[in-house]
Design a protein around this motif. Structure first.
Motif, PDB file in Angstrom:
ATOM      1  N   ILE A 137      54.259  42.698  20.984  1.00  0.00           N
ATOM      2  CA  ILE A 137      54.923  43.259  22.157  1.00  0.00           C
ATOM      3  C   ILE A 137      54.980  44.764  21.970  1.00  0.00           C
ATOM      4  N   LYS A 138      54.596  45.482  23.016  1.00  0.00           N
ATOM      5  CA  LYS A 138      54.536  46.941  22.974  1.00  0.00           C
ATOM      6  C   LYS A 138      55.539  47.517  23.971  1.00  0.00           C
ATOM      7  N   ALA A 139      56.287  48.529  23.544  1.00  0.00           N
ATOM      8  CA  ALA A 139      57.258  49.183  24.426  1.00  0.00           C
ATOM      9  C   ALA A 139      56.626  50.414  25.063  1.00  0.00           C
ATOM     10  N   ILE A 140      56.870  50.560  26.372  1.00  0.00           N
ATOM     11  CA  ILE A 140      56.426  51.738  27.119  1.00  0.00           C
ATOM     12  C   ILE A 140      57.602  52.157  27.995  1.00  0.00           C
ATOM     13  N   LYS A 148      59.797  43.833  13.762  1.00  0.00           N
ATOM     14  CA  LYS A 148      59.515  45.201  14.187  1.00  0.00           C
ATOM     15  C   LYS A 148      58.601  45.840  13.149  1.00  0.00           C
ATOM     16  N   CYS A 149      57.470  46.386  13.603  1.00  0.00           N
ATOM     17  CA  CYS A 149      56.516  47.005  12.679  1.00  0.00           C
ATOM     18  C   CYS A 149      56.329  48.491  12.977  1.00  0.00           C
ATOM     19  N   HIS A 150      56.890  48.946  14.077  1.00  0.00           N
ATOM     20  CA  HIS A 150      56.750  50.333  14.524  1.00  0.00           C
ATOM     21  C   HIS A 150      57.842  50.538  15.560  1.00  0.00           C
ATOM     22  N   ARG A 151      58.171  51.770  15.867  1.00  0.00           N
ATOM     23  CA  ARG A 151      59.257  51.973  16.835  1.00  0.00           C
ATOM     24  C   ARG A 151      58.906  51.448  18.224  1.00  0.00           C
ATOM     25  N   SER A 152      57.621  51.269  18.503  1.00  0.00           N
ATOM     26  CA  SER A 152      57.189  50.787  19.813  1.00  0.00           C
ATOM     27  C   SER A 152      56.562  49.396  19.786  1.00  0.00           C
ATOM     28  N   PHE A 153      56.577  48.724  18.645  1.00  0.00           N
ATOM     29  CA  PHE A 153      55.882  47.438  18.533  1.00  0.00           C
ATOM     30  C   PHE A 153      56.713  46.387  17.810  1.00  0.00           C
ATOM     31  N   LEU A 154      56.617  45.155  18.313  1.00  0.00           N
ATOM     32  CA  LEU A 154      57.095  43.961  17.626  1.00  0.00           C
ATOM     33  C   LEU A 154      55.877  43.085  17.388  1.00  0.00           C
ATOM     34  N   VAL A 155      55.818  42.426  16.239  1.00  0.00           N
ATOM     35  CA  VAL A 155      54.630  41.655  15.895  1.00  0.00           C
ATOM     36  C   VAL A 155      55.012  40.244  15.455  1.00  0.00           C
ATOM     37  N   LYS A 197      42.201  43.622  18.407  1.00  0.00           N
ATOM     38  CA  LYS A 197      43.186  44.666  18.655  1.00  0.00           C
ATOM     39  C   LYS A 197      43.768  45.108  17.325  1.00  0.00           C
ATOM     40  N   LYS A 198      44.147  46.372  17.260  1.00  0.00           N
ATOM     41  CA  LYS A 198      44.849  46.908  16.096  1.00  0.00           C
ATOM     42  C   LYS A 198      46.073  47.653  16.595  1.00  0.00           C
ATOM     43  N   ILE A 199      47.181  47.474  15.869  1.00  0.00           N
ATOM     44  CA  ILE A 199      48.394  48.199  16.221  1.00  0.00           C
ATOM     45  C   ILE A 199      48.885  48.964  14.997  1.00  0.00           C
ATOM     46  N   PRO A 200      49.628  50.045  15.207  1.00  0.00           N
ATOM     47  CA  PRO A 200      50.089  50.849  14.065  1.00  0.00           C
ATOM     48  C   PRO A 200      51.218  50.161  13.296  1.00  0.00           C
ATOM     49  N   LEU A 201      51.302  50.497  12.020  1.00  0.00           N
ATOM     50  CA  LEU A 201      52.381  50.053  11.149  1.00  0.00           C
ATOM     51  C   LEU A 201      53.042  51.306  10.592  1.00  0.00           C
ATOM     52  N   SER A 202      54.323  51.470  10.846  1.00  0.00           N
ATOM     53  CA  SER A 202      55.003  52.715  10.463  1.00  0.00           C
ATOM     54  C   SER A 202      55.180  52.822   8.950  1.00  0.00           C
ATOM     55  N   LYS A 203      55.344  54.054   8.481  1.00  0.00           N
ATOM     56  CA  LYS A 203      55.552  54.301   7.053  1.00  0.00           C
ATOM     57  C   LYS A 203      56.821  53.633   6.550  1.00  0.00           C
ATOM     58  N   THR A 204      57.886  53.702   7.356  1.00  0.00           N
ATOM     59  CA  THR A 204      59.169  53.154   6.910  1.00  0.00           C
ATOM     60  C   THR A 204      59.178  51.632   6.853  1.00  0.00           C
ATOM     61  N   LEU A 205      58.386  50.973   7.676  1.00  0.00           N
ATOM     62  CA  LEU A 205      58.367  49.509   7.701  1.00  0.00           C
ATOM     63  C   LEU A 205      57.168  48.919   6.959  1.00  0.00           C
ATOM     64  N   TYR A 206      56.325  49.771   6.383  1.00  0.00           N
ATOM     65  CA  TYR A 206      55.109  49.315   5.708  1.00  0.00           C
ATOM     66  C   TYR A 206      55.421  48.317   4.595  1.00  0.00           C
ATOM     67  N   LYS A 207      56.331  48.655   3.706  1.00  0.00           N
ATOM     68  CA  LYS A 207      56.635  47.799   2.565  1.00  0.00           C
ATOM     69  C   LYS A 207      57.211  46.457   3.024  1.00  0.00           C
ATOM     70  N   THR A 208      58.138  46.474   3.961  1.00  0.00           N
ATOM     71  CA  THR A 208      58.762  45.238   4.445  1.00  0.00           C
ATOM     72  C   THR A 208      57.735  44.300   5.060  1.00  0.00           C
ATOM     73  N   ILE A 209      56.916  44.832   5.965  1.00  0.00           N
ATOM     74  CA  ILE A 209      55.924  43.994   6.655  1.00  0.00           C
ATOM     75  C   ILE A 209      54.851  43.506   5.684  1.00  0.00           C
ATOM     76  N   SER A 210      54.363  44.394   4.813  1.00  0.00           N
ATOM     77  CA  SER A 210      53.307  43.971   3.885  1.00  0.00           C
ATOM     78  C   SER A 210      53.829  42.935   2.887  1.00  0.00           C
ATOM     79  N   ASP A 211      55.090  43.069   2.457  1.00  0.00           N
ATOM     80  CA  ASP A 211      55.667  42.059   1.557  1.00  0.00           C
ATOM     81  C   ASP A 211      55.776  40.704   2.251  1.00  0.00           C
ATOM     82  N   LYS A 212      56.252  40.692   3.499  1.00  0.00           N
ATOM     83  CA  LYS A 212      56.357  39.435   4.251  1.00  0.00           C
ATOM     84  C   LYS A 212      54.982  38.836   4.512  1.00  0.00           C
TER      85      LYS A 212
END
Length: 140
Positions: free
Chosen positions: A47-50, A86-93, A117-132
């Motif tokens: 889901i992308k926020a606009i 949440k993987c980015h301030r504008s994306f839920l995955v 499709k590719k979506i960005p992964l923020s620096k602050t959430l990188y570790k959390t998402i990659s660990d999960k």
């Protein structure tokens, strides 16, 4: 009192049947009237926020990517769908649909299983998402 039993009988006999949804079905509602999307958990990708709107990316039965736009915020959608991350301030995955995480924490991208499709992964959430993601890969 005399009409009540007849009314109850007729309502049960001819009334609207309410069939409960399967556990794998989710409902996403928007802020406007009649904004509702009913899909399977495995069909939702991200889901992308606009601004004040969200774009929901999901697949149909033929695995075609479909987008639907609702007036809603990401935080309200995350309350409706607790399994989404949440993987980015504008994306839920949907973590179940991730095929890989490309790049390092500075320029990470999430790729998906059945869609291109590719979506960005923020620096602050990188570790959390990659660990999960790594935990879910190990469990499979």
């Amino acid at each position: 009192p005399v009409i009540a039993p007849v009314y109850i009988y007729l309502r049960q006999r001819f009334g609207e049947r309410i069939v409960p949804l399967a556990k794998s079905t989710i409902i996403i509602t928007g802020a406007n009237k009649n904004e509702e999307l009913i899909i399977e958990k495995d069909d939702l990708y991200f889901i992308k926020a606009i601004e004040n709107y969200i774009e929901i990316f999901y697949v149909d039965a033929d695995k075609n990517l479909i987008t639907k736009t609702f007036r809603q915020s990401l935080s309200k959608v995350q309350q409706q769908i607790p399994f989404i991350e949440k993987c980015h301030r504008s994306f839920l995955v949907n973590m179940n649909q991730i095929s890989a995480i490309e790049g390092n924490s500075q320029s990470a991208k999430i790729t998906f299983k059945d869609i291109d499709k590719k979506i960005p992964l923020s620096k602050t959430l990188y570790k959390t998402i990659s660990d999960k993601f790594n935990l879910s890969v190990r469990q499979k």
